[in-house]
Design a protein around this motif. Structure first.
Motif, mmCIF file in Angstrom:
data_model
loop_
_atom_site.group_PDB
_atom_site.id
_atom_site.type_symbol
_atom_site.label_atom_id
_atom_site.label_comp_id
_atom_site.label_asym_id
_atom_site.label_seq_id
_atom_site.Cartn_x
_atom_site.Cartn_y
_atom_site.Cartn_z
ATOM 1 N N ASP A 12 22.359 -27.726 29.786
ATOM 2 C CA ASP A 12 22.438 -26.864 30.826
ATOM 3 C C ASP A 12 21.359 -26.581 31.344
ATOM 4 O O ASP A 12 20.209 -25.990 30.714
ATOM 5 C CB ASP A 12 23.226 -25.644 30.164
ATOM 6 C CG ASP A 12 24.510 -26.023 29.578
ATOM 7 O OD1 ASP A 12 25.077 -26.902 29.927
ATOM 8 O OD2 ASP A 12 24.651 -25.594 28.378
ATOM 9 N N THR A 14 19.235 -24.336 34.261
ATOM 10 C CA THR A 14 19.358 -23.053 35.040
ATOM 11 C C THR A 14 18.279 -23.014 35.999
ATOM 12 O O THR A 14 16.995 -23.118 35.964
ATOM 13 C CB THR A 14 19.282 -21.948 33.850
ATOM 14 O OG1 THR A 14 20.122 -22.001 32.886
ATOM 15 C CG2 THR A 14 19.290 -20.626 34.750
ATOM 16 N N CYS A 145 16.043 -25.665 31.185
ATOM 17 C CA CYS A 145 17.223 -26.128 30.494
ATOM 18 C C CYS A 145 17.192 -25.947 29.003
ATOM 19 O O CYS A 145 16.274 -25.388 28.379
ATOM 20 C CB CYS A 145 17.215 -27.830 31.016
ATOM 21 S SG CYS A 145 16.172 -28.744 29.982
ATOM 22 N N THR A 166 23.639 -22.320 36.763
ATOM 23 C CA THR A 166 23.395 -23.153 35.589
ATOM 24 C C THR A 166 24.397 -24.215 35.881
ATOM 25 O O THR A 166 25.530 -23.976 35.979
ATOM 26 C CB THR A 166 23.735 -22.324 34.179
ATOM 27 O OG1 THR A 166 22.708 -21.367 34.197
ATOM 28 C CG2 THR A 166 23.516 -23.376 33.111
ATOM 29 N N ARG A 168 25.679 -28.148 34.190
ATOM 30 C CA ARG A 168 25.499 -29.042 32.873
ATOM 31 C C ARG A 168 24.922 -30.539 33.583
ATOM 32 O O ARG A 168 25.682 -31.020 34.635
ATOM 33 C CB ARG A 168 26.890 -29.195 32.444
ATOM 34 C CG ARG A 168 27.131 -30.184 31.338
ATOM 35 C CD ARG A 168 26.270 -30.241 30.081
ATOM 36 N NE ARG A 168 26.334 -29.279 29.430
ATOM 37 C CZ ARG A 168 26.731 -29.198 28.051
ATOM 38 N NH1 ARG A 168 27.052 -30.413 27.487
ATOM 39 N NH2 ARG A 168 26.953 -27.990 27.480
#
Length: 188
Positions: A12, A14, A145, A166, A168
């Motif tokens: 993920d 950000t 991340c 955020t 994926r």
């Protein structure tokens, strides 16, 4: 041509942004620490910094860039490499990218393993932010991340960055790099 073996890694990412320079007093680095902007960073020195800081955090993209291409990037006037020295040896580095027209991106930031947990992080990050704002007109950006150190996101937020979003991502990390991939990040 055969495809290169890869490990799928799910992270993920950000994205963060700071729209105003900090106004609070900057924490000081300890007296035995100093910052240095590298005038002409060589590819081997950059690879040492990048590989050493990022080994535990799946920093892989720049490892796949050929030396000639990396040398061109490092020669770009809008990109600068800054090294934190403590006791005469490298303790961390950051990379600033000013190619975004008034926005400076903190492309890479981190401490070498021996400097993690020694209390340098807060002052070191503030130095990076202040250096970025010395040339930013509109904003300073950074991303982190779930492969990064668990304190990365909280530290960026405490420094004054605001979370934008955020996302994926699935990275296809080449096996040949020999990076340790935590089980929590391995994608099916």
């Amino acid at each position: 041509m055969a495809l290169e073996p890869v490990i799928p890694v799910a992270v993920d990412v950000t994205f963060l942004r700071m729209d105003r320079r900090p106004t609070d007093p900057a924490p000081c680095l300890p007296p035995e620490a100093r910052m240095e902007r590298v005038a002409r960073c060589t590819v081997p020195f950059y690879r040492y910094l990048y590989d050493t800081v990022g080994h535990r955090y799946v920093w892989w993209l720049r490892r796949t860039v050929p030396d000639a291409q990396l040398a061109e990037l490092l020669a770009e006037p809008a990109i600068s490499i800054h090294v934190l020295y403590r006791g005469g040896e490298p303790a961390g580095f950051y990379e600033l990218d000013r190619r975004l027209g008034g926005v400076v991106n903190l492309s890479y930031f981190g401490l070498l393993p021996h400097a993690v947990g020694t209390g340098l992080g807060r002052a070191f990050l503030r130095q990076a932010v202040d250096d970025a704002w010395a040339e930013a007109q509109r904003a300073v950006t950074v991303n982190t991340c779930t492969a990064d150190h668990p304190r990365a996101l909280p530290n960026y937020l405490a420094a004054g960055f605001q979370k934008l979003r955020t996302e994926r991502e699935i990275w296809h990390v080449p096996v040949r790099l020999g990076l340790p991939i935590p089980e929590r990040l391995r994608a099916g």
